[in-house]
Design an enzyme around this catalytic site. Structure first.
Site, PDB file in Angstrom:
ATOM      1  N   ASN A  55     -32.054  37.361 -27.053  1.00  0.00           N
ATOM      2  CA  ASN A  55     -32.152  38.809 -27.253  1.00  0.00           C
ATOM      3  C   ASN A  55     -30.740  39.358 -27.422  1.00  0.00           C
ATOM      4  O   ASN A  55     -30.024  39.576 -26.452  1.00  0.00           O
ATOM      5  CB  ASN A  55     -32.849  39.437 -26.038  1.00  0.00           C
ATOM      6  CG  ASN A  55     -33.027  40.940 -26.172  1.00  0.00           C
ATOM      7  OD1 ASN A  55     -32.505  41.575 -27.083  1.00  0.00           O
ATOM      8  ND2 ASN A  55     -33.776  41.524 -25.246  1.00  0.00           N
ATOM      9  N   ARG A  73     -35.547  37.925 -30.556  1.00  0.00           N
ATOM     10  CA  ARG A  73     -35.935  39.329 -30.669  1.00  0.00           C
ATOM     11  C   ARG A  73     -35.159  39.967 -31.820  1.00  0.00           C
ATOM     12  O   ARG A  73     -33.934  39.886 -31.879  1.00  0.00           O
ATOM     13  CB  ARG A  73     -35.611  40.077 -29.375  1.00  0.00           C
ATOM     14  CG  ARG A  73     -35.895  41.581 -29.462  1.00  0.00           C
ATOM     15  CD  ARG A  73     -35.145  42.337 -28.398  1.00  0.00           C
ATOM     16  NE  ARG A  73     -35.349  43.782 -28.509  1.00  0.00           N
ATOM     17  CZ  ARG A  73     -34.410  44.679 -28.259  1.00  0.00           C
ATOM     18  NH1 ARG A  73     -33.198  44.305 -27.905  1.00  0.00           N
ATOM     19  NH2 ARG A  73     -34.677  45.960 -28.357  1.00  0.00           N
ATOM     20  N   HIS A  79     -39.112  49.369 -29.151  1.00  0.00           N
ATOM     21  CA  HIS A  79     -39.629  48.876 -27.870  1.00  0.00           C
ATOM     22  C   HIS A  79     -41.055  48.324 -27.993  1.00  0.00           C
ATOM     23  O   HIS A  79     -41.788  48.244 -27.011  1.00  0.00           O
ATOM     24  CB  HIS A  79     -39.635  49.986 -26.809  1.00  0.00           C
ATOM     25  CG  HIS A  79     -38.290  50.497 -26.430  1.00  0.00           C
ATOM     26  ND1 HIS A  79     -38.079  51.817 -26.069  1.00  0.00           N
ATOM     27  CD2 HIS A  79     -37.083  49.903 -26.344  1.00  0.00           C
ATOM     28  CE1 HIS A  79     -36.813  52.007 -25.775  1.00  0.00           C
ATOM     29  NE2 HIS A  79     -36.179  50.855 -25.941  1.00  0.00           N
ATOM     30  N   LEU A  86     -39.184  53.783 -19.865  1.00  0.00           N
ATOM     31  CA  LEU A  86     -38.165  54.773 -19.536  1.00  0.00           C
ATOM     32  C   LEU A  86     -36.941  54.104 -18.925  1.00  0.00           C
ATOM     33  O   LEU A  86     -37.037  53.450 -17.884  1.00  0.00           O
ATOM     34  CB  LEU A  86     -38.722  55.809 -18.548  1.00  0.00           C
ATOM     35  CG  LEU A  86     -40.017  56.510 -18.949  1.00  0.00           C
ATOM     36  CD1 LEU A  86     -40.446  57.489 -17.869  1.00  0.00           C
ATOM     37  CD2 LEU A  86     -39.863  57.228 -20.294  1.00  0.00           C
ATOM     38  N   GLY A  87     -35.804  54.281 -19.568  1.00  0.00           N
ATOM     39  CA  GLY A  87     -34.546  53.757 -19.059  1.00  0.00           C
ATOM     40  C   GLY A  87     -33.416  54.562 -19.656  1.00  0.00           C
ATOM     41  O   GLY A  87     -33.507  55.778 -19.780  1.00  0.00           O
ATOM     42  N   ASN A  88     -32.333  53.898 -20.036  1.00  0.00           N
ATOM     43  CA  ASN A  88     -31.280  54.594 -20.771  1.00  0.00           C
ATOM     44  C   ASN A  88     -31.785  54.951 -22.166  1.00  0.00           C
ATOM     45  O   ASN A  88     -31.504  56.007 -22.708  1.00  0.00           O
ATOM     46  CB  ASN A  88     -30.028  53.723 -20.856  1.00  0.00           C
ATOM     47  CG  ASN A  88     -28.848  54.494 -21.432  1.00  0.00           C
ATOM     48  OD1 ASN A  88     -28.551  55.602 -21.015  1.00  0.00           O
ATOM     49  ND2 ASN A  88     -28.179  53.909 -22.415  1.00  0.00           N
ATOM     50  N   ARG A 136     -28.827  59.783 -25.778  1.00  0.00           N
ATOM     51  CA  ARG A 136     -29.433  60.258 -27.021  1.00  0.00           C
ATOM     52  C   ARG A 136     -30.144  61.582 -26.778  1.00  0.00           C
ATOM     53  O   ARG A 136     -30.766  61.777 -25.744  1.00  0.00           O
ATOM     54  CB  ARG A 136     -30.434  59.234 -27.567  1.00  0.00           C
ATOM     55  CG  ARG A 136     -29.814  57.907 -27.959  1.00  0.00           C
ATOM     56  CD  ARG A 136     -30.895  56.939 -28.402  1.00  0.00           C
ATOM     57  NE  ARG A 136     -30.356  55.595 -28.634  1.00  0.00           N
ATOM     58  CZ  ARG A 136     -31.001  54.481 -28.320  1.00  0.00           C
ATOM     59  NH1 ARG A 136     -32.188  54.531 -27.750  1.00  0.00           N
ATOM     60  NH2 ARG A 136     -30.452  53.304 -28.552  1.00  0.00           N
ATOM     61  N   ASP A 152     -26.478  57.699 -16.292  1.00  0.00           N
ATOM     62  CA  ASP A 152     -27.240  56.934 -15.308  1.00  0.00           C
ATOM     63  C   ASP A 152     -28.065  57.896 -14.460  1.00  0.00           C
ATOM     64  O   ASP A 152     -27.512  58.736 -13.738  1.00  0.00           O
ATOM     65  CB  ASP A 152     -26.288  56.128 -14.426  1.00  0.00           C
ATOM     66  CG  ASP A 152     -27.014  55.115 -13.555  1.00  0.00           C
ATOM     67  OD1 ASP A 152     -28.099  55.438 -13.042  1.00  0.00           O
ATOM     68  OD2 ASP A 152     -26.484  54.007 -13.356  1.00  0.00           O
ATOM     69  N   ARG A 165     -29.617  57.492 -11.795  1.00  0.00           N
ATOM     70  CA  ARG A 165     -29.358  57.391 -10.356  1.00  0.00           C
ATOM     71  C   ARG A 165     -28.216  58.323  -9.953  1.00  0.00           C
ATOM     72  O   ARG A 165     -28.290  58.984  -8.905  1.00  0.00           O
ATOM     73  CB  ARG A 165     -29.035  55.940  -9.985  1.00  0.00           C
ATOM     74  CG  ARG A 165     -30.213  54.994 -10.128  1.00  0.00           C
ATOM     75  CD  ARG A 165     -29.795  53.545 -10.055  1.00  0.00           C
ATOM     76  NE  ARG A 165     -28.937  53.189 -11.186  1.00  0.00           N
ATOM     77  CZ  ARG A 165     -28.548  51.936 -11.468  1.00  0.00           C
ATOM     78  NH1 ARG A 165     -28.918  50.939 -10.686  1.00  0.00           N
ATOM     79  NH2 ARG A 165     -27.781  51.692 -12.511  1.00  0.00           N
ATOM     80  N   GLY A 195     -36.055  50.685 -16.483  1.00  0.00           N
ATOM     81  CA  GLY A 195     -35.240  50.909 -15.284  1.00  0.00           C
ATOM     82  C   GLY A 195     -35.600  52.169 -14.528  1.00  0.00           C
ATOM     83  O   GLY A 195     -35.652  52.184 -13.298  1.00  0.00           O
ATOM     84  N   GLU A 221     -39.752  52.071 -13.597  1.00  0.00           N
ATOM     85  CA  GLU A 221     -40.107  51.138 -12.532  1.00  0.00           C
ATOM     86  C   GLU A 221     -39.509  51.527 -11.180  1.00  0.00           C
ATOM     87  O   GLU A 221     -40.070  51.173 -10.134  1.00  0.00           O
ATOM     88  CB  GLU A 221     -39.635  49.725 -12.894  1.00  0.00           C
ATOM     89  CG  GLU A 221     -40.318  49.139 -14.123  1.00  0.00           C
ATOM     90  CD  GLU A 221     -39.615  47.891 -14.645  1.00  0.00           C
ATOM     91  OE1 GLU A 221     -38.884  47.249 -13.851  1.00  0.00           O
ATOM     92  OE2 GLU A 221     -39.779  47.583 -15.840  1.00  0.00           O
ATOM     93  N   ASN A 222     -38.378  52.224 -11.191  1.00  0.00           N
ATOM     94  CA  ASN A 222     -37.601  52.355  -9.953  1.00  0.00           C
ATOM     95  C   ASN A 222     -37.391  53.770  -9.437  1.00  0.00           C
ATOM     96  O   ASN A 222     -36.816  53.926  -8.354  1.00  0.00           O
ATOM     97  CB  ASN A 222     -36.221  51.703 -10.168  1.00  0.00           C
ATOM     98  CG  ASN A 222     -36.328  50.224 -10.457  1.00  0.00           C
ATOM     99  OD1 ASN A 222     -36.855  49.468  -9.655  1.00  0.00           O
ATOM    100  ND2 ASN A 222     -35.840  49.799 -11.613  1.00  0.00           N
ATOM    101  N   GLU A 232     -40.524  41.633 -21.766  1.00  0.00           N
ATOM    102  CA  GLU A 232     -40.436  41.359 -23.198  1.00  0.00           C
ATOM    103  C   GLU A 232     -40.206  39.876 -23.475  1.00  0.00           C
ATOM    104  O   GLU A 232     -40.745  39.314 -24.437  1.00  0.00           O
ATOM    105  CB  GLU A 232     -39.308  42.182 -23.814  1.00  0.00           C
ATOM    106  CG  GLU A 232     -39.521  43.680 -23.749  1.00  0.00           C
ATOM    107  CD  GLU A 232     -38.263  44.466 -24.047  1.00  0.00           C
ATOM    108  OE1 GLU A 232     -38.180  45.045 -25.144  1.00  0.00           O
ATOM    109  OE2 GLU A 232     -37.371  44.499 -23.182  1.00  0.00           O
TER     110      GLU A 232
END
Length: 413
Positions: free
Chosen positions: A7, A90, A179, A208-210, A240, A282, A284, A330, A333-334, A383
């Site tokens: 990947n 990928r 994705h 959902l992540g960056n 983005r 980020d 977080r 990221g 899930e978290n 993936e």
């Protein structure tokens, strides 16, 4: 059968070796900051990891580093590259040419090269890794799995833009999405967890992540997705902007004198959470800042959740309802707080969160209240496993059923 999954990102190279029969990950690693002076290779065997600083001027050198480590590292379970039976790659963009994974030959590589303009940061390094692997492992089958393939089932009413039709004919300007491999896994796994055939379900998958995208999966088929001609479209992301009034682009270019490249850089790398908060991309860090009372961080957090909520509502309308909503990536899930904010206020639509169950990070779990008409799941994406499964099937000479064929088969069973 052992499958090496490759990947390649714009400046990274992730890989896994997976035993397809047991679905055990034999080895995995990451080459990061490829092309920089401080590039490094991190590899894992079982729970142990090793970080090796090594120069990698490009993805070709990174691929050599990976293949060498797989057989020379003292912790490796492989003694020879001959123990790798197939390689799955990928590829971010397959355009309209590819609606499923395929075995690699020279024509496939030529077709992928034609899609480079649609993914200029990702397709070139992926092609470099593909060529290197074919050269170093010429006797094993190589398979390419496309992020855009899953979305090729969309109807023209969903993928066309209301621009002069000639731009579609001349340049292929339409929604392609991204994705797709992740959304395919999330939808299939959600159906398995629900104990129901995917062909009976309407599922909204939230990666959902960056980078973020949502997909409406209607009876196993992608019928709409949030990313568009490029991954810039859709919900707000880390850097983005997501969907904006397109007139803003020309307005700012006129007022500020930006070139097209500069405007593209602003929308892709300086916007989103980072642009609104002025702090970070980020989530977080944004969350911590909101707790501390940072006003712009709070605004960014609210905008992120609201943009996802809007798409969930629109996809419920597109499909005429929904049986399940699943979160991955990221953030998905978290971050229990973000899930709670996204789904909050949707109780009248039959979407009710179990707040105790929602206190979960990184593990499969149903988080909907027993009163909820819609099941809500956290499903960590995989993936690499999807790529390995497709690769193994094609390497064995099996024909991959199209998404439509899978649905028809399930409905007739």
């Amino acid at each position: 059968m052992n499958v090496l999954v490759v990947n390649a990102g714009s400046s990274s190279l992730k890989y896994q070796v997976i035993n397809v029969e047991t679905e055990e990950v034999i080895a995995k690693g990451l080459c990061e900051k490829v092309g920089s002076a401080d590039s490094f290779h991190k590899l894992w065997y079982d729970e142990d990891s090793t970080v090796i600083e090594t120069p990698m001027k490009d993805h070709l050198e990174a691929m050599h580093v990976v293949l060498d480590a797989l057989i020379t590292d003292p912790n490796s379970k492989l003694e020879s590259l001959d123990e790798i039976d197939a390689v799955g790659h990928r590829i971010v963009h397959g355009g309209e040419k590819f609606s499923e994974s395929v075995l690699v030959d020279d024509q496939v590589i030529a077709d992928i090269e034609e899609c480079v303009e649609l993914a200029p940061l990702h397709n070139p390094p992926a092609l470099t890794c593909l060529r290197a692997c074919r050269e170093l492992m010429p006797d094993v089958p190589h398979v390419v799995v496309f992020d855009t393939a899953f979305h090729q089932t969309m109807h023209p009413r969903a993928y066309m833009y209301a621009l002069p039709y000639e731009f579609y004919e001349k340049y292929g300007i339409r929604k392609y999405g991204a994705h797709g491999t992740s959304h395919r896994y999330i939808a299939q796994r959600t159906a398995e967890l629900m104990g129901r055939p995917e062909s009976e379900l309407k599922i909204i998958t939230c990666h959902l992540g960056n980078g973020c995208s949502l997909t409406a999966v209607d009876h196993g088929l992608s019928v709409d997705t949030s990313m568009g001609f490029t991954p810039l479209a859709g919900v707000m992301m880390g850097t983005r902007c997501g969907d904006i009034d397109p007139a803003i682009v020309t307005y700012l270019m006129d007022r500020e004198g930006y070139t097209p490249d500069e405007m593209n850089e602003i929308m892709n790398r300086e916007s989103g959470l980072a642009g609104i908060s002025g702090l970070s991309n980020d989530l977080r860090e944004i969350k911590a800042a909101t707790i501390a009372g940072h006003e712009r961080a709070t605004l960014a957090y609210d905008m992120y959740s609201n943009s996802v909520k809007r798409y969930i509502g629109s996809y419920m309308a597109v499909m005429g309802g929904v049986d399940a909503i699943s979160f991955a990536g990221g953030v998905g899930e978290n971050c229990e707080r973000m899930r709670r904010m996204i789904l909050g206020g949707l109780e009248d639509l039959g979407i009710i969160v179990d707040y105790e169950a929602n206190r979960v990070e990184g593990e499969e779990r149903k988080i909907s209240d027993e009163r909820s008409k819609v099941e809500i799941w956290v499903v960590p994406t995989n993936e690499e496993l999807m790529i390995a499964r497709d690769t193994a099937a094609l390497a064995r000479g099996e024909k991959l059923p199209s998404a439509e064929e899978e649905v028809l088969e399930a409905q007739s069973a």
